[in-house]
Design an enzyme around this catalytic site. Structure first.
Site, mmCIF file in Angstrom:
data_model
loop_
_atom_site.group_PDB
_atom_site.id
_atom_site.type_symbol
_atom_site.label_atom_id
_atom_site.label_comp_id
_atom_site.label_asym_id
_atom_site.label_seq_id
_atom_site.Cartn_x
_atom_site.Cartn_y
_atom_site.Cartn_z
ATOM 1 N N LYS A 1 -34.235 80.339 75.705
ATOM 2 C CA LYS A 1 -33.608 81.566 76.189
ATOM 3 C C LYS A 1 -34.504 82.783 75.907
ATOM 4 O O LYS A 1 -35.592 82.628 75.362
ATOM 5 C CB LYS A 1 -32.211 81.713 75.582
HETATM 6 C C1 LIG Z 1 -27.866 77.936 77.804
HETATM 7 C C2 LIG Z 1 -26.578 78.270 78.468
HETATM 8 C C3 LIG Z 1 -25.348 78.126 77.810
HETATM 9 C C4 LIG Z 1 -25.194 77.440 76.497
HETATM 10 O O1 LIG Z 1 -25.953 78.027 75.479
HETATM 11 P P1 LIG Z 1 -26.085 77.225 74.098
HETATM 12 O O2 LIG Z 1 -26.541 78.286 73.138
HETATM 13 O O3 LIG Z 1 -27.128 76.173 74.329
HETATM 14 O O4 LIG Z 1 -24.769 76.670 73.762
HETATM 15 C C5 LIG Z 1 -24.197 78.571 78.436
HETATM 16 N N1 LIG Z 1 -24.238 79.102 79.672
HETATM 17 C C6 LIG Z 1 -25.399 79.221 80.355
HETATM 18 C C7 LIG Z 1 -25.367 79.829 81.721
HETATM 19 C C8 LIG Z 1 -26.595 78.789 79.781
HETATM 20 O O5 LIG Z 1 -27.739 78.888 80.465
#
Ligand SMILES: *Cc1c(COP(=O)(O)O)cnc(C)c1O
Length: 384
Positions: free
Chosen positions: A186
């Protein structure tokens, strides 16, 4: 031939590493002083003292806690986009509530407010927009629908740090809660982690308790109290969703770099936009005037009349040593969601159309200008 260029890589500096080592030596490695400092730093980053920030071990956990705190449960419906990762929707099912998937705006690929309004039933309790790729969803329209129908709004901001809408940072808007992700790929990372942000004191209180087993006081409170205090009470069957201090140590330094990271990604996006002009490609929409796009993803679409299909395009890029991906295989195509709700691709024509033509190019701060040029050359090459 250069080495394979991965689709994504985190940028971890010496200051993150030193902070993690300091944590390891400190004797307090789980949720403690650094998780607290990270929450405070996040409030400062958002620039609004009225916001409460609750560090959790994933965005999935944060979304689950937010909906739980808002009282979503069996018999309720939550409306979200089909064009997302399954985490957005699965948390609704954790609570025994049902998901109503809706189609997207064909230009932005964000949830379509008109489709949201059309999907409202007497059972609808909440709307769960996603700021797809890091571009803000149409929050004024979504918040207006929510107000008129008495619905809650929880923003999935997993892609949206930092993103603004009409000059306001996502996280500070008038929704009930916003959840960020610090997963490895991210826009900033703690390895695994997330942040639940809310201005609702009751939601914050409930989420803090449910984050750690439904305990009335957390371990750090108990062990650092000036009066020895082993006593706590369990007030609910909670979850194990706390963020460790090891992870928070990473987050403290990543957060300081979040704006600089965004600027580099925006630079890469601009270089791609410029280079792809005139090719049979649909480049992703930029932010509205003056706003910030987090550029978590750079999603290209093959235009009508492109000489190859998406799958061949992805193969050609891999052969040229470029990692790429597809965001997302829409939820309506996955067996679980399709079968549970009897969904058909024809019900989501815009998401389906985009999915069949899209791919995501690498866009991350560790890419050099030469890496960006390599991607551009590979895209040109793949189109012949
Ligand atoms: C990555 C992601 C999540 C989940 O994030 P985590 O921290 O891995 O639980 C939720 N929604 C979207 C759109 C994502 O890209």
């Amino acid at each position: 031939m250069s080495a394979f260029l991965p689709f994504a890589l985190p940028e971890i500096g010496d200051d993150e590493i030193a902070e993690v080592v300091d944590t390891l030596r400190s004797g307090w490695i789980t949720t403690g002083p650094k998780a607290r400092r990270f929450e405070q730093a996040f409030t400062e980053f958002l620039g609004d003292e009225a916001l409460q920030c609750i560090a959790v071990n994933s965005a999935t956990a944060g979304l689950h806690l937010a909906l739980e705190a808002l009282g979503i449960g069996p018999g309720d419906e939550v409306i979200t986009t089909t064009h997302t990762f399954t985490a957005t929707a699965e948390v609704v099912r954790y609570l025994g509530a049902d998901v109503r998937l809706v189609d997207i705006d064909p230009a932005t690929l964000n949830i379509d407010p008109a489709a949201v309004e059309a999907a409202i039933t007497p059972r609808t309790r909440a709307i769960l927009p996603v700021h797809y790729a890091g571009l803000a969803a149409d929050m004024p329209a979504i918040l207006d629908i929510a107000r008129r129908h008495g619905l809650k709004v929880v923003e999935d901001a997993a892609h949206a740090l930092p993103t603004t809408r009409a000059g306001q940072l996502v996280g500070t808007l008038a929704s009930d809660a916003t959840v960020f992700s610090f997963y490895a790929n991210k826009t900033m990372t703690t390895g695994e982690g997330g942040m639940l942000v809310t201005r609702d004191a009751e939601v914050a209180k409930r989420a803090r308790v449910m984050r750690l087993h439904g305990m009335s006081r957390d371990a750090f409170d108990r062990f650092t109290a000036t009066v020895p205090s082993w006593y706590y009470e369990i007030v609910a069957p909670g979850f194990k969703y706390n963020l460790t201090d090891i992870a928070a140590a990473l987050g403290l330094h990543q957060l300081k770099k979040a704006h600089a990271f965004q600027q580099r990604r925006a630079q890469i996006a601009a270089a791609y936009d410029e280079a792809f002009r005139g090719l049979p490609l649909v480049t992703p929409p930029g932010p509205q005037g003056g706003d910030t796009h987090a550029w978590h993803l750079y999603v290209l679409r093959l235009a009508e009349g492109a000489p190859i299909g998406r799958d061949a395009f992805v193969d050609a890029l891999f052969k040229a040593g470029i990692g790429c991906s597809v965001h997302y295989i829409p939820l309506h195509l996955h067996p679980y969601w399709r079968e549970r709700y009897g969904l058909k691709a024809e019900d989501f024509p815009r998401s389906q159309h985009a999915y069949e033509r899209m791919l995501s190019l690498p866009i991350y701060t560790r890419m050099t200008d030469a890496d960006v040029a390599r991607v551009i050359a590979a895209v040109r090459g793949a189109l012949g």
